[in-house]
Scaffold this motif. Structure first.
Motif, PDB file in Angstrom:
ATOM      1  N   GLU A 199       0.832  -1.210   0.000  1.00 51.77           N
ATOM      2  CA  GLU A 199       0.000   0.000   0.000  1.00 51.77           C
ATOM      3  C   GLU A 199       0.865   1.258   0.000  1.00 51.77           C
ATOM      4  O   GLU A 199       0.535   2.248  -0.658  1.00 51.77           O
ATOM      5  N   THR A 200       1.979   1.217   0.704  1.00 52.86           N
ATOM      6  CA  THR A 200       2.903   2.352   0.708  1.00 52.86           C
ATOM      7  C   THR A 200       3.454   2.601  -0.690  1.00 52.86           C
ATOM      8  O   THR A 200       3.529   3.743  -1.152  1.00 52.86           O
ATOM      9  N   GLY A 201       3.840   1.522  -1.362  1.00 51.77           N
ATOM     10  CA  GLY A 201       4.363   1.651  -2.719  1.00 51.77           C
ATOM     11  C   GLY A 201       3.362   2.260  -3.665  1.00 51.77           C
ATOM     12  O   GLY A 201       3.706   3.112  -4.499  1.00 51.77           O
ATOM     13  N   LEU A 202       2.099   1.872  -3.534  1.00 50.02           N
ATOM     14  CA  LEU A 202       1.060   2.442  -4.394  1.00 50.02           C
ATOM     15  C   LEU A 202       0.949   3.943  -4.174  1.00 50.02           C
ATOM     16  O   LEU A 202       0.795   4.719  -5.129  1.00 50.02           O
ATOM     17  N   GLY A 203       1.024   4.380  -2.921  1.00 51.07           N
ATOM     18  CA  GLY A 203       0.927   5.807  -2.629  1.00 51.07           C
ATOM     19  C   GLY A 203       2.096   6.587  -3.183  1.00 51.07           C
ATOM     20  O   GLY A 203       1.926   7.674  -3.751  1.00 51.07           O
ATOM     21  N   LEU A 204       3.300   6.045  -3.044  1.00 50.45           N
ATOM     22  CA  LEU A 204       4.482   6.741  -3.545  1.00 50.45           C
ATOM     23  C   LEU A 204       4.520   6.782  -5.070  1.00 50.45           C
ATOM     24  O   LEU A 204       5.188   7.638  -5.656  1.00 50.45           O
ATOM     25  N   LEU A 205       3.796   5.878  -5.718  1.00 48.94           N
ATOM     26  CA  LEU A 205       3.747   5.850  -7.180  1.00 48.94           C
ATOM     27  C   LEU A 205       2.584   6.678  -7.733  1.00 48.94           C
ATOM     28  O   LEU A 205       2.229   6.548  -8.902  1.00 48.94           O
ATOM     29  N   ASP A 206       1.993   7.534  -6.895  1.00 53.24           N
ATOM     30  CA  ASP A 206       0.906   8.417  -7.332  1.00 53.24           C
ATOM     31  C   ASP A 206      -0.275   7.635  -7.904  1.00 53.24           C
ATOM     32  O   ASP A 206      -0.776   7.920  -8.995  1.00 53.24           O
ATOM     33  N   THR A 207      -0.714   6.633  -7.169  1.00 49.11           N
ATOM     34  CA  THR A 207      -1.858   5.832  -7.591  1.00 49.11           C
ATOM     35  C   THR A 207      -3.113   6.698  -7.682  1.00 49.11           C
ATOM     36  O   THR A 207      -3.309   7.622  -6.891  1.00 49.11           O
ATOM     37  N   ALA A 208      -3.964   6.380  -8.658  1.00 47.61           N
ATOM     38  CA  ALA A 208      -5.194   7.143  -8.870  1.00 47.61           C
ATOM     39  C   ALA A 208      -6.144   6.982  -7.683  1.00 47.61           C
ATOM     40  O   ALA A 208      -6.037   6.043  -6.885  1.00 47.61           O
ATOM     41  N   MET A 209      -7.074   7.900  -7.586  1.00 52.68           N
ATOM     42  CA  MET A 209      -8.097   7.819  -6.547  1.00 52.68           C
ATOM     43  C   MET A 209      -8.943   6.565  -6.740  1.00 52.68           C
ATOM     44  O   MET A 209      -9.007   6.023  -7.847  1.00 52.68           O
ATOM     45  N   PRO A 210      -9.598   6.069  -5.697  1.00 53.28           N
ATOM     46  CA  PRO A 210     -10.444   4.874  -5.833  1.00 53.28           C
ATOM     47  C   PRO A 210     -11.523   5.055  -6.903  1.00 53.28           C
ATOM     48  O   PRO A 210     -11.934   6.165  -7.216  1.00 53.28           O
ATOM     49  N   VAL A 211     -11.971   3.927  -7.442  1.00 54.07           N
ATOM     50  CA  VAL A 211     -12.946   3.946  -8.542  1.00 54.07           C
ATOM     51  C   VAL A 211     -14.209   4.717  -8.159  1.00 54.07           C
ATOM     52  O   VAL A 211     -14.731   5.504  -8.948  1.00 54.07           O
ATOM     53  N   ALA A 212     -14.713   4.518  -6.947  1.00 54.60           N
ATOM     54  CA  ALA A 212     -15.945   5.186  -6.526  1.00 54.60           C
ATOM     55  C   ALA A 212     -15.780   6.704  -6.534  1.00 54.60           C
ATOM     56  O   ALA A 212     -16.703   7.432  -6.928  1.00 54.60           O
ATOM     57  N   GLU A 213     -14.624   7.186  -6.119  1.00 53.30           N
ATOM     58  CA  GLU A 213     -14.389   8.631  -6.104  1.00 53.30           C
ATOM     59  C   GLU A 213     -14.224   9.179  -7.512  1.00 53.30           C
ATOM     60  O   GLU A 213     -14.713  10.272  -7.817  1.00 53.30           O
ATOM     61  N   ARG A 214     -13.574   8.420  -8.391  1.00 52.97           N
ATOM     62  CA  ARG A 214     -13.442   8.866  -9.779  1.00 52.97           C
ATOM     63  C   ARG A 214     -14.803   8.893 -10.467  1.00 52.97           C
ATOM     64  O   ARG A 214     -15.087   9.786 -11.271  1.00 52.97           O
ATOM     65  N   ARG A 215     -15.642   7.935 -10.128  1.00 58.06           N
ATOM     66  CA  ARG A 215     -16.992   7.915 -10.708  1.00 58.06           C
ATOM     67  C   ARG A 215     -17.793   9.132 -10.235  1.00 58.06           C
ATOM     68  O   ARG A 215     -18.572   9.708 -11.005  1.00 58.06           O
ATOM     69  N   LEU A 216     -17.593   9.533  -9.000  1.00 57.93           N
ATOM     70  CA  LEU A 216     -18.277  10.722  -8.484  1.00 57.93           C
ATOM     71  C   LEU A 216     -17.868  11.958  -9.282  1.00 57.93           C
ATOM     72  O   LEU A 216     -18.701  12.816  -9.610  1.00 57.93           O
ATOM     73  N   ILE A 217     -16.585  12.039  -9.634  1.00 63.35           N
ATOM     74  CA  ILE A 217     -16.097  13.173 -10.430  1.00 63.35           C
ATOM     75  C   ILE A 217     -16.725  13.165 -11.817  1.00 63.35           C
ATOM     76  O   ILE A 217     -17.192  14.204 -12.307  1.00 63.35           O
TER      77      ILE A 217
END
Length: 302
Positions: A199-217
């Protein structure tokens, strides 16, 4: 800033709980001589170090942006979760080593009743604090608190497993159950450590926001279709408790600068209100210009 002060409050609670549970579990080990309880106490030592690092992380993450860190210091939280994951793996190794020594040289256990009682009290403290921190992590969107809470829950299940196993030792008279349980505890801790590091690696690699939040956008943006506004190059990333969103806003070329500016302001405010703690960057472009459709990639062709 207030959110991070609240996060610090929970990390201080975690430090206090770690000190208390270390004392309880160490006492349980000294009374019983169980290597399973020793492994449980070792994990609480990791909890203490992790809580101290978490306190530093949320404090540093609260610092305002400066000339060298214009986007803020929010990613500092990932250092906490990463170090915690590494410490968990180190603790697992020490537990496995102690279990191997006890497997080669089994020893009878003593005063199980008092020792297991102390271990259960420690588990109850960690369990209650973990639930409180999980709720706080959702409210504050803090990966540090979430990592600490999941680690505490791992500690709880470790304690429960050790207690159940040690209850079986006097019943079955199988002394090797104690080190076997310690091995199982170590394996469970390794899994938790790898999950945190991932999970730390995903954050440091600028992982996209969760699918539910992107769908809200995208749902928010869809509401502007009737005004002849289109969008592309939508990108999102998460940095600790903060979210970042960038997108291109395409409007009719006949619009004035003021009209384009107003629509961008509406979009930024709508997303910010729906997803608090989100920074939104918009780039205004004329809808009819072919160049507007050629700069959707991250690296623009020049």
């Amino acid at each position: 800033m207030n959110n991070n002060k609240s996060a610090r409050f929970y990390t201080f609670l975690s430090i206090g709980a770690a000190l208390l549970t270390i004392a309880l579990k160490t006492g349980a080990y000294l009374l019983t001589g169980s290597v399973g309880l020793l492994s449980d106490a070792a994990e609480s030592c990791v909890n203490l170090v992790a809580a101290i690092i978490a306190t530093w992380a949320v404090t540093y993450a609260a610092k305002p942006p400066d000339e060298k860190h214009t986007f803020g210091h929010y990613k500092a939280e990932y250092f906490s979760s990463g170090v915690e994951g590494a410490l968990i793996l180190v603790a697992a190794g020490s537990i496995a080593f102690a279990a191997w020594q006890r497997l080669l040289h089994p020893q009878p256990l003593e005063q199980l009743g008092i020792g297991l009682g102390l271990s259960l009290v420690a588990a109850a403290i960690n369990g209650g604090l973990a639930l409180v921190m999980l709720r706080a992590s959702k409210r504050l969107r803090s990966i540090t608190l979430r990592a600490d809470a999941h680690h505490l829950l791992t500690d709880v299940w470790t304690s429960v497993g050790v207690v159940l196993g040690l209850i079986l030792v006097p019943i079955t008279q199988w002394l090797i159950l104690d080190p076997i349980i310690a091995f199982i505890v170590a394996a469970n801790i390794v899994w938790a450590g790898f999950r945190l590091i991932h999970e730390t690696g995903l954050g440091l690699l600028d992982t996209a926001m969760p699918v539910a939040e992107r769908r809200l956008i995208t749902d928010i943006l869809a509401g502007y279709d009737a005004q002849g506004v289109q969008f592309h190059a939508l990108r999102t990333r998460v940095a600790g408790s903060r979210r970042f969103v960038s997108l291109h806003v395409l409007v009719p070329g006949a619009w004035t600068v003021q009209q384009g500016h107003d629509i961008c302001e509406q979009i930024e405010l709508a997303i910010g209100r729906s997803l608090p703690g989100t920074y939104v960057f918009t780039h205004l472009e004329p809808l009819e210009d072919p160049i507007s459709w050629q700069d959707q990639q991250l690296d623009r062709d020049l």
